[in-house]
Design a protein around this motif. Structure first.
Motif, short mmCIF file in Angstrom:
data_model
loop_
_atom_site.label_atom_id
_atom_site.label_comp_id
_atom_site.label_asym_id
_atom_site.label_seq_id
_atom_site.Cartn_x
_atom_site.Cartn_y
_atom_site.Cartn_z
N LEU A 170 0.81 -1.21 0.00
CA LEU A 170 0.00 0.00 0.00
C LEU A 170 0.85 1.27 0.00
O LEU A 170 0.67 2.15 0.81
N LEU B 219 1.12 3.44 -2.56
CA LEU B 219 0.68 4.42 -3.54
C LEU B 219 -0.11 5.53 -2.86
O LEU B 219 -0.61 5.35 -1.75
N PRO B 220 -0.24 6.70 -3.53
CA PRO B 220 -0.97 7.80 -2.91
C PRO B 220 -2.39 7.39 -2.57
O PRO B 220 -3.07 6.73 -3.34
N GLU B 221 -2.84 7.79 -1.40
CA GLU B 221 -4.21 7.49 -0.97
C GLU B 221 -5.20 8.43 -1.62
O GLU B 221 -4.91 9.62 -1.83
N ALA B 222 -6.37 7.90 -1.96
CA ALA B 222 -7.44 8.75 -2.47
C ALA B 222 -8.08 9.48 -1.30
O ALA B 222 -8.74 8.89 -0.47
N VAL C 132 -4.69 10.13 -8.78
CA VAL C 132 -5.63 9.08 -8.41
C VAL C 132 -6.71 8.93 -9.47
O VAL C 132 -7.00 7.84 -9.96
N PHE D 62 -3.43 0.93 -8.88
CA PHE D 62 -3.79 0.70 -7.49
C PHE D 62 -3.40 -0.71 -7.08
O PHE D 62 -3.62 -1.66 -7.84
N SER E 23 -16.74 9.76 -0.59
CA SER E 23 -16.16 8.94 0.48
C SER E 23 -17.18 8.75 1.58
O SER E 23 -17.93 9.68 1.91
N LEU F 290 -11.92 2.49 -3.02
CA LEU F 290 -10.54 2.61 -2.59
C LEU F 290 -10.46 2.79 -1.08
O LEU F 290 -11.04 3.73 -0.52
N GLY G 33 -6.03 3.88 -0.42
CA GLY G 33 -5.34 3.89 -1.70
C GLY G 33 -5.31 2.57 -2.43
O GLY G 33 -4.66 2.46 -3.47
#
Length: 260
Positions: free
Chosen positions: A35, A37-40, A57, A161, A189, A217, A220
């Motif tokens: 994990l 990668l940039p988080e959404a 994203v 992702f 979200s 997501l 992320g």
């Protein structure tokens, strides 16, 4: 003709080779599932849908078109990690006509900034192929450039992702998807809840037709796709996703590790 591949058991190998390959496979899957990668992030309050910003994203999420942009977009998909760097995830019910479906990552305002990508191979679970089981309404497909002069792999262009193997029942997710009446993705979200042991639900407005296959997501990583019960929901305010269980993870592993 696009091939539809189902999970299968690997043939037996000598023990020494088997041990080394198991170690390599574990390392490979760890890389695919990690994990980093940039988080959404949630740009709006929980439970509010708004146009997703045109960031890295959203660039990994795209619209699925029938034949090309003139055919109108009807579902959503996202790029996920794979050894071939060419894999997307969507709802199985979005792959009824994969031979004529193209993927446009980052699609916005009538433009496909990262090109069009044709589907080359579809991966669906036996439960969906045999009986359209809503618990198996998740699928993967490989893609290749659609003859616009672009070369290489889609993951090299937009990133991808990782896949979340397991999540708690009340995990908060960000859904990004393309309603068929809009030319930009919506983002929402909210905390999810378990509608059943095999189905999640989320309360987010305006996720209407076209958002099937949208990634859910968590931190992320892909924790599901919009689909499952009632094809993902019968009203725009409530959406569903099949829980990413062992069978979905096995299907992802089959697609992500395939030698092409």
């Amino acid at each position: 003709m696009i091939q539809r591949i189902l999970p299968h058991k690997a043939a037996g190998r000598p023990r020494a080779r088997r041990a080394s390959r198991i170690l390599l496979a574990v390392c490979a899957m760890g890389a695919l599932l990690s994990l980093d990668l940039p988080e959404a992030g949630a740009a709006s309050p929980l439970g509010v849908s708004a146009e997703a910003p045109a960031d890295a994203v959203a660039g990994r999420v795209g619209a699925l078109f029938a034949g090309g942009p003139d055919g109108g977009h009807f579902c959503t998909a996202s790029v996920v990690r794979s050894a071939g760097r060419d894999l997307i995830a969507t709802a199985a019910h979005c792959l009824g006509y994969p031979d004529t479906t193209v993927f446009a990552p980052g699609y916005r305002d009538g433009e496909a900034p990262y090109g069009l990508w044709r589907l080359t191979r579809a991966y669906v679970a036996p439960g969906w192929a045999d009986g359209r089981d809503p618990d198996d309404d998740i699928a993967f497909a490989t893609v290749a450039p659609d003859g616009d002069g672009r070369t290489g792999a889609v993951e090299d262009v937009v990133g991808a992702f990782p896949v979340a193997a397991a999540q708690p029942g009340d995990v908060t997710v960000t859904v990004l998807g393309y309603p068929s009446i809009l030319d930009a993705p919506l983002s929402c979200s909210n905390a999810t809840g378990l509608f059943s042991p095999t189905q999640r639900r989320i309360d987010c407005p305006d996720l209407s037709g076209g958002t099937s296959g949208s990634p859910w997501l968590a931190g992320g990583a892909l924790a599901g796709v919009l689909g499952g019960y009632e094809g993902g929901g019968s009203v725009p305010e409530v959406s569903y996703s099949a829980v990413m269980g062992d069978e979905a993870l096995a299907l992802y592993r089959e697609a992500a590790e395939a030698v092409r």
